[in-house]
Design an enzyme around this catalytic site. Structure first.
Site, PDB file in Angstrom:
ATOM      1  N   HIS A   1       0.974  -1.176  -0.071  1.00  0.00           N
ATOM      2  CA  HIS A   1      -0.009   0.171  -0.053  1.00  0.00           C
ATOM      3  C   HIS A   1       1.170   1.248   0.113  1.00  0.00           C
ATOM      4  O   HIS A   1       2.091   1.193   0.183  1.00  0.00           O
ATOM      5  CB  HIS A   1      -1.029  -0.033   1.198  1.00  0.00           C
ATOM      6  CG  HIS A   1      -0.465   0.132   2.522  1.00  0.00           C
ATOM      7  ND1 HIS A   1       0.392  -0.992   3.159  1.00  0.00           N
ATOM      8  CD2 HIS A   1      -0.269   1.195   3.416  1.00  0.00           C
ATOM      9  CE1 HIS A   1       0.643  -0.580   4.279  1.00  0.00           C
ATOM     10  NE2 HIS A   1       0.299   0.627   4.544  1.00  0.00           N
TER      11      HIS A   1
ATOM     12  N   HIS B   1       1.303   3.928   1.842  1.00  0.00           N
ATOM     13  CA  HIS B   1       1.761   4.647   2.984  1.00  0.00           C
ATOM     14  C   HIS B   1       3.456   4.834   3.083  1.00  0.00           C
ATOM     15  O   HIS B   1       4.101   3.976   2.632  1.00  0.00           O
ATOM     16  CB  HIS B   1       1.335   4.265   4.369  1.00  0.00           C
ATOM     17  CG  HIS B   1      -0.033   4.314   4.831  1.00  0.00           C
ATOM     18  ND1 HIS B   1      -0.904   3.593   5.805  1.00  0.00           N
ATOM     19  CD2 HIS B   1      -0.792   5.436   4.104  1.00  0.00           C
ATOM     20  CE1 HIS B   1      -2.057   4.327   5.659  1.00  0.00           C
ATOM     21  NE2 HIS B   1      -1.912   5.128   4.803  1.00  0.00           N
TER      22      HIS B   1
ATOM     23  N   ASP C   1       5.693   5.071   4.868  1.00  0.00           N
ATOM     24  CA  ASP C   1       6.496   4.088   5.932  1.00  0.00           C
ATOM     25  C   ASP C   1       6.542   2.566   5.017  1.00  0.00           C
ATOM     26  O   ASP C   1       7.302   1.707   5.684  1.00  0.00           O
ATOM     27  CB  ASP C   1       6.026   3.763   7.311  1.00  0.00           C
ATOM     28  CG  ASP C   1       4.821   3.261   7.604  1.00  0.00           C
ATOM     29  OD1 ASP C   1       3.934   3.581   6.553  1.00  0.00           O
ATOM     30  OD2 ASP C   1       4.511   2.478   8.603  1.00  0.00           O
ATOM     31  N   HIS C   2       6.154   2.550   3.835  1.00  0.00           N
ATOM     32  CA  HIS C   2       6.188   1.323   3.271  1.00  0.00           C
ATOM     33  C   HIS C   2       6.586   1.514   1.789  1.00  0.00           C
ATOM     34  O   HIS C   2       7.011   0.510   1.165  1.00  0.00           O
ATOM     35  CB  HIS C   2       4.554   0.614   2.961  1.00  0.00           C
ATOM     36  CG  HIS C   2       4.216   0.177   4.452  1.00  0.00           C
ATOM     37  ND1 HIS C   2       4.101  -1.174   4.538  1.00  0.00           N
ATOM     38  CD2 HIS C   2       3.643   0.642   5.437  1.00  0.00           C
ATOM     39  CE1 HIS C   2       3.800  -1.603   5.924  1.00  0.00           C
ATOM     40  NE2 HIS C   2       3.442  -0.341   6.458  1.00  0.00           N
TER      41      HIS C   2
ATOM     42  N   HIS D   1      -7.360  -0.561   5.450  1.00  0.00           N
ATOM     43  CA  HIS D   1      -6.503   0.511   5.880  1.00  0.00           C
ATOM     44  C   HIS D   1      -6.260   1.315   4.916  1.00  0.00           C
ATOM     45  O   HIS D   1      -6.097   2.638   5.070  1.00  0.00           O
ATOM     46  CB  HIS D   1      -5.135  -0.495   6.337  1.00  0.00           C
ATOM     47  CG  HIS D   1      -3.926   0.375   6.683  1.00  0.00           C
ATOM     48  ND1 HIS D   1      -4.119   0.924   8.058  1.00  0.00           N
ATOM     49  CD2 HIS D   1      -2.941   0.658   6.214  1.00  0.00           C
ATOM     50  CE1 HIS D   1      -2.954   1.408   8.368  1.00  0.00           C
ATOM     51  NE2 HIS D   1      -2.168   1.190   7.259  1.00  0.00           N
TER      52      HIS D   1
ATOM     53  N   ASP E   1      -0.413  -3.980   6.484  1.00  0.00           N
ATOM     54  CA  ASP E   1      -0.845  -3.145   7.620  1.00  0.00           C
ATOM     55  C   ASP E   1      -2.480  -3.689   7.658  1.00  0.00           C
ATOM     56  O   ASP E   1      -3.171  -2.845   8.412  1.00  0.00           O
ATOM     57  CB  ASP E   1      -0.780  -1.937   7.484  1.00  0.00           C
ATOM     58  CG  ASP E   1       0.685  -1.446   7.755  1.00  0.00           C
ATOM     59  OD1 ASP E   1       1.662  -2.381   8.024  1.00  0.00           O
ATOM     60  OD2 ASP E   1       0.782  -0.367   8.072  1.00  0.00           O
TER      61      ASP E   1
ATOM     62  N   HIS F   1       4.347  -4.628  10.864  1.00  0.00           N
ATOM     63  CA  HIS F   1       4.953  -3.992  11.983  1.00  0.00           C
ATOM     64  C   HIS F   1       5.124  -5.193  12.920  1.00  0.00           C
ATOM     65  O   HIS F   1       4.402  -5.855  13.148  1.00  0.00           O
ATOM     66  CB  HIS F   1       4.031  -2.865  12.387  1.00  0.00           C
ATOM     67  CG  HIS F   1       3.988  -1.853  11.581  1.00  0.00           C
ATOM     68  ND1 HIS F   1       4.892  -0.639  11.702  1.00  0.00           N
ATOM     69  CD2 HIS F   1       3.237  -1.517  10.596  1.00  0.00           C
ATOM     70  CE1 HIS F   1       4.488   0.417  10.639  1.00  0.00           C
ATOM     71  NE2 HIS F   1       3.607  -0.332   9.838  1.00  0.00           N
TER      72      HIS F   1
END
Length: 256
Positions: free
Chosen positions: A56, A58, A60-61, A115, A134, A172
């Site tokens: 996805h 975001h 942090d990915h 998400h 996530d 995570h």
């Protein structure tokens, strides 16, 4: 199992994961939280990056993609077609039922929105490995940022129907916090109590809590157990629609 898996931390608590086909020496990164740790892991294993499988959009990915591409310009970036405009240039845009290859390893793409609207999972059926990003966490699930709760719930139920012994890798290291929350819902769940005790020990030894399995999650993850009377009773909704129970669980976790 033909695939080799290497797991490590990126950023604060993101998991970096490499999946490697020893026959062809193709290697994929599952998401790209940051380039440095992924490059270090590749060097330590003496693997070359050939694919980046994005779950996805975001940051942090995907934040590490430019740094990885700078080192491995031929690596293919594969990700959800519905989020291509947010991720950037994709070499392969994918959605439900599409096939992805890492050397001779084959994965099916599963749409699991909630998400984010375009979130996908990668299911390496032949290896019994599932990367859920996530959406599904060990003893937890992601927040529903871009879709209503019923959409996220349906995605979780879709995953729950897969083979129970699949090895599940999440985005995570949230397992202990998720377990502590789960105990507030089902304090008398013996499987859950045992799992949290195991997780506490693993974290005390600075060991990772993943992978998990769907069988473990079905017995311990409250977000997959919204139809269980004990969970319904705990949130004051006995006999309620599981979507309503799930929604209440997610709201409580948001406040935790």
């Amino acid at each position: 199992m033909a695939a080799h898996i290497h797991q490590f931390l990126c950023l604060k608590d993101n998991f970096g994961v490499l999946i490697h086909d020893p026959e062809t020496r193709h290697t994929a990164a599952i998401d790209a939280p940051e380039a440095g740790p992924i490059l270090e892991a590749l060097a330590a294993k003496e693997w070359n990056l050939t694919e980046i499988l994005v779950t996805h959009h975001h940051l942090d990915h995907i934040g590490g993609i430019p740094g990885l591409k700078a080192k491995f310009p031929e690596a293919r970036v594969i990700g959800p077609a519905r989020e291509a405009d947010k991720i950037g240039k994709l070499d392969q845009a994918v959605g439900e039922g599409d096939q992805v290859t890492v050397g001779r390893l084959e994965a099916m793409v599963l749409d699991i929105p909630g998400h984010t609207s375009g979130h996908v999972a990668y299911w390496f059926e032949g290896e019994d490995i599932l990367f859920t990003g996530d959406t599904l966490f060990a003893m937890g699930c992601g927040r529903g940022f871009e879709e209503p709760p019923n959409v996220l719930f349906e995605s979780l139920m879709k995953l729950a129907k897969l083979n129970g012994e699949i090895q599940v890798y999440c985005g995570h290291e949230y397992t202990l916090a998720n377990g502590e929350f789960a105990l507030t819902i089902e304090p008398d769940n013996v499987l859950l109590r045992d799992r949290v005790a195991e997780v506490r020990q693993l974290r005390a030894e600075n060991k990772f809590t993943l992978p998990t399995t769907l069988t473990i999650e079905l017995g311990t993850n409250p977000f997959l157990r919204a139809d269980e009377p004990s969970v319904q009773q705990a949130v004051g909704l006995p006999g309620a629609d599981p979507v309503a129970v799930f929604t209440e669980l997610r709201e409580r976790k948001n406040r935790a």
